[in-house]
Motif scaffolding. Structure first.
Motif, PDB file in Angstrom:
ATOM      1  N   PHE A 114     -22.784 -15.004   0.026  1.00 61.17           N
ATOM      2  CA  PHE A 114     -22.475 -13.657   0.501  1.00 61.17           C
ATOM      3  C   PHE A 114     -23.527 -13.209   1.515  1.00 61.17           C
ATOM      4  CE2 PHE A 114     -23.555  -9.140   0.030  1.00 61.17           C
ATOM      5  CZ  PHE A 114     -22.351  -8.537   0.368  1.00 61.17           C
ATOM      6  N   PHE A 115     -24.779 -13.310   1.148  1.00 60.22           N
ATOM      7  CA  PHE A 115     -25.864 -12.874   2.018  1.00 60.22           C
ATOM      8  C   PHE A 115     -25.973 -13.768   3.259  1.00 60.22           C
ATOM      9  CE2 PHE A 115     -29.843 -15.329   2.139  1.00 60.22           C
ATOM     10  CZ  PHE A 115     -30.573 -14.618   3.074  1.00 60.22           C
ATOM     11  N   GLY A 116     -25.876 -15.094   3.055  1.00 60.63           N
ATOM     12  CA  GLY A 116     -26.035 -16.023   4.169  1.00 60.63           C
ATOM     13  C   GLY A 116     -24.927 -15.902   5.200  1.00 60.63           C
ATOM     14  N   SER A 117     -23.680 -15.764   4.739  1.00 57.07           N
ATOM     15  CA  SER A 117     -22.576 -15.636   5.689  1.00 57.07           C
ATOM     16  C   SER A 117     -22.648 -14.308   6.431  1.00 57.07           C
ATOM     17  CB  SER A 117     -21.236 -15.767   4.964  1.00 57.07           C
ATOM     18  OG  SER A 117     -21.044 -14.703   4.055  1.00 57.07           O
ATOM     19  N   GLY A 118     -23.110 -13.263   5.738  1.00 53.80           N
ATOM     20  CA  GLY A 118     -23.301 -11.982   6.413  1.00 53.80           C
ATOM     21  C   GLY A 118     -24.309 -12.083   7.538  1.00 53.80           C
ATOM     22  N   TYR A 119     -25.407 -12.774   7.278  1.00 57.19           N
ATOM     23  CA  TYR A 119     -26.420 -12.981   8.309  1.00 57.19           C
ATOM     24  C   TYR A 119     -25.858 -13.772   9.486  1.00 57.19           C
ATOM     25  CZ  TYR A 119     -30.746 -11.146   6.226  1.00 57.19           C
ATOM     26  OH  TYR A 119     -31.751 -10.337   5.759  1.00 57.19           O
ATOM     27  N   LEU A 120     -25.217 -14.912   9.180  1.00 59.67           N
ATOM     28  CA  LEU A 120     -24.768 -15.802  10.243  1.00 59.67           C
ATOM     29  C   LEU A 120     -23.727 -15.151  11.148  1.00 59.67           C
ATOM     30  CD1 LEU A 120     -24.545 -19.238   8.377  1.00 59.67           C
ATOM     31  CD2 LEU A 120     -26.109 -18.629  10.232  1.00 59.67           C
ATOM     32  N   THR A 121     -22.845 -14.336  10.576  1.00 56.93           N
ATOM     33  CA  THR A 121     -21.794 -13.729  11.397  1.00 56.93           C
ATOM     34  C   THR A 121     -22.340 -12.680  12.356  1.00 56.93           C
ATOM     35  OG1 THR A 121     -21.339 -12.163   9.601  1.00 56.93           O
ATOM     36  CG2 THR A 121     -19.954 -14.129   9.717  1.00 56.93           C
ATOM     37  N   GLN A 122     -23.467 -12.066  12.012  1.00 50.93           N
ATOM     38  CA  GLN A 122     -24.000 -10.982  12.844  1.00 50.93           C
ATOM     39  C   GLN A 122     -25.175 -11.409  13.718  1.00 50.93           C
ATOM     40  OE1 GLN A 122     -22.359  -8.250  13.149  1.00 50.93           O
ATOM     41  NE2 GLN A 122     -20.955  -8.728  11.463  1.00 50.93           N
ATOM     42  N   PHE A 123     -25.661 -12.647  13.538  1.00 55.12           N
ATOM     43  CA  PHE A 123     -26.781 -13.114  14.368  1.00 55.12           C
ATOM     44  C   PHE A 123     -26.485 -13.032  15.864  1.00 55.12           C
ATOM     45  CE2 PHE A 123     -29.197 -15.732  11.024  1.00 55.12           C
ATOM     46  CZ  PHE A 123     -30.229 -14.821  11.012  1.00 55.12           C
ATOM     47  N   PRO A 124     -25.334 -13.528  16.342  1.00 56.00           N
ATOM     48  CA  PRO A 124     -25.096 -13.472  17.794  1.00 56.00           C
ATOM     49  C   PRO A 124     -25.116 -12.046  18.346  1.00 56.00           C
ATOM     50  CG  PRO A 124     -23.559 -14.995  16.738  1.00 56.00           C
ATOM     51  CD  PRO A 124     -24.262 -14.264  15.641  1.00 56.00           C
ATOM     52  N   ARG A 125     -24.481 -11.107  17.640  1.00 53.80           N
ATOM     53  CA  ARG A 125     -24.477  -9.715  18.104  1.00 53.80           C
ATOM     54  C   ARG A 125     -25.881  -9.127  18.082  1.00 53.80           C
ATOM     55  NH1 ARG A 125     -21.276  -6.043  14.753  1.00 53.80           N
ATOM     56  NH2 ARG A 125     -21.724  -4.582  16.434  1.00 53.80           N
ATOM     57  N   PHE A 126     -26.631  -9.427  17.028  1.00 51.77           N
ATOM     58  CA  PHE A 126     -27.986  -8.897  16.927  1.00 51.77           C
ATOM     59  C   PHE A 126     -28.849  -9.412  18.078  1.00 51.77           C
ATOM     60  CE2 PHE A 126     -32.374  -9.138  15.452  1.00 51.77           C
ATOM     61  CZ  PHE A 126     -32.584  -7.846  14.970  1.00 51.77           C
ATOM     62  N   ALA A 127     -28.740 -10.719  18.355  1.00 57.52           N
ATOM     63  CA  ALA A 127     -29.551 -11.309  19.419  1.00 57.52           C
ATOM     64  C   ALA A 127     -29.191 -10.721  20.776  1.00 57.52           C
ATOM     65  CB  ALA A 127     -29.350 -12.827  19.426  1.00 57.52           C
ATOM     66  N   GLU A 128     -27.908 -10.482  21.008  1.00 62.39           N
ATOM     67  CA  GLU A 128     -27.471  -9.986  22.311  1.00 62.39           C
ATOM     68  C   GLU A 128     -27.717  -8.492  22.480  1.00 62.39           C
ATOM     69  OE1 GLU A 128     -23.320  -9.568  24.918  1.00 62.39           O
ATOM     70  OE2 GLU A 128     -23.359 -10.709  23.045  1.00 62.39           O
TER      71      GLU A 128
END
Length: 287
Positions: A114-128
């Motif tokens: 749950f936590f890991g998939s939440g992180y991975l899905t939002q990493f690109p948006r956060f970085a950009e």
């Protein structure tokens, strides 16, 4: 060997996630039919996986009768819907019939996804959007997270002395929460990017520390005749946890108009609750 093998599985799993992310980014940037190329790559990898599965050593079923009945049902397509429903029902029944400590381990594993998939899905948006990074730099953020989980899991596998050390799990959860809090503070720091990369690496290492003992204990504590069914049902539970993470993200951003730093803080700081509650439920017997 069991804990060490799970460490290698963690390393291979997140190395595969990283490789897929890199290939996906490369295919997206290609000028010629990126969708078609992505489809060809996915089908090719799936075919390779199918071929590789043929080389898995055969293990005879513990209950011959049940296996024969299931095999007969597989040969009759009209029986497939009832077989799927029956399999799911037996899987959930198997999960809930386990000892309390093992049920908690199963829930903790699902929290990790749950936590890991939440992180991975939002990493690109956060970085950009927050760090103003390019696509390649955003991939570097994901790579840092994935490789750190693999390295952390592998380190636990080699340093655990061959035993699943469940006491490492709440420590890993606490470190995840602490890194999420520092990550939230680092957004407004100068320079923020390097500090956040460090927090992401610490989160990954702590995640490997968190998950490897759980999977090792699961494989050691389940009965031989139930192990495959427990792991299969757990995979379904993990998939539901990842879907829940995606829906939570949609609700958080669309209905609550939340920010990306707050999203990571909430998901990561849930590890503090895990760190507090896990020892209370895992304390029956030695860790």
């Amino acid at each position: 060997m069991l804990v060490r093998a799970n460490g290698w599985v963690a390393m291979a799993t997140f190395a595969a996630i990283l490789t897929g992310t890199l290939i996906g980014g490369f295919l997206t940037d290609t000028p010629f039919a990126p969708g078609l190329l992505a489809g060809i790559v996915v089908i090719t990898i799936a075919a390779c996986g199918l071929i590789a599965s043929w080389f898995i050593p055969s293990v005879p079923p513990v209950e011959q009768g049940g296996f024969t009945q299931t095999r007969r049902q597989l040969l009759r397509p009209l029986h497939w819907p009832s077989l799927i429903v029956q399999t799911w029902a037996e899987g959930w029944k198997t999960l809930h019939s386990q000892r309390h400590r093992l049920r908690i381990v199963l829930l903790l594993i699902s929290w990790f996804w749950f936590f890991g998939s939440g992180y991975l899905t939002q990493f690109p948006r956060f970085a950009e959007q927050v760090l103003n990074l390019s696509a390649n730099q955003a991939t570097g953020l994901i790579a840092t997270f994935a490789l750190s989980i693999g390295v952390g899991g592998l380190a636990v596998g080699y340093l655990s002395g061959g035993k699943p050390r469940l006491w490492l799990t709440p420590i890993g959860a606490f470190i995840i929460a602490a890194a999420a809090f520092d990550w939230f503070l680092a957004v407004n720091a100068d320079p923020a990017t390097m500090r956040i990369f460090i927090d992401v690496a610490i989160t990954g290492l702590a995640s490997g520390m968190f998950i490897v003992p759980l999977y090792s204990y699961l494989q050691k504590a389940t009965k031989t005749r139930e192990r495959a069914r427990v792991i299969a049902a757990l995979n379904v539970q993990n998939a539901l946890a990842m879907i829940t993470a995606s829906l939570s993200g949609i609700l958080f951003f669309s209905l609550l108009n939340g920010s990306l730093p707050m999203f990571f803080l909430l998901f990561g700081s849930s590890g503090a609750l895990i760190a507090l509650m896990a020892p209370l439920h895992l304390c029956a017997g030695k860790f």
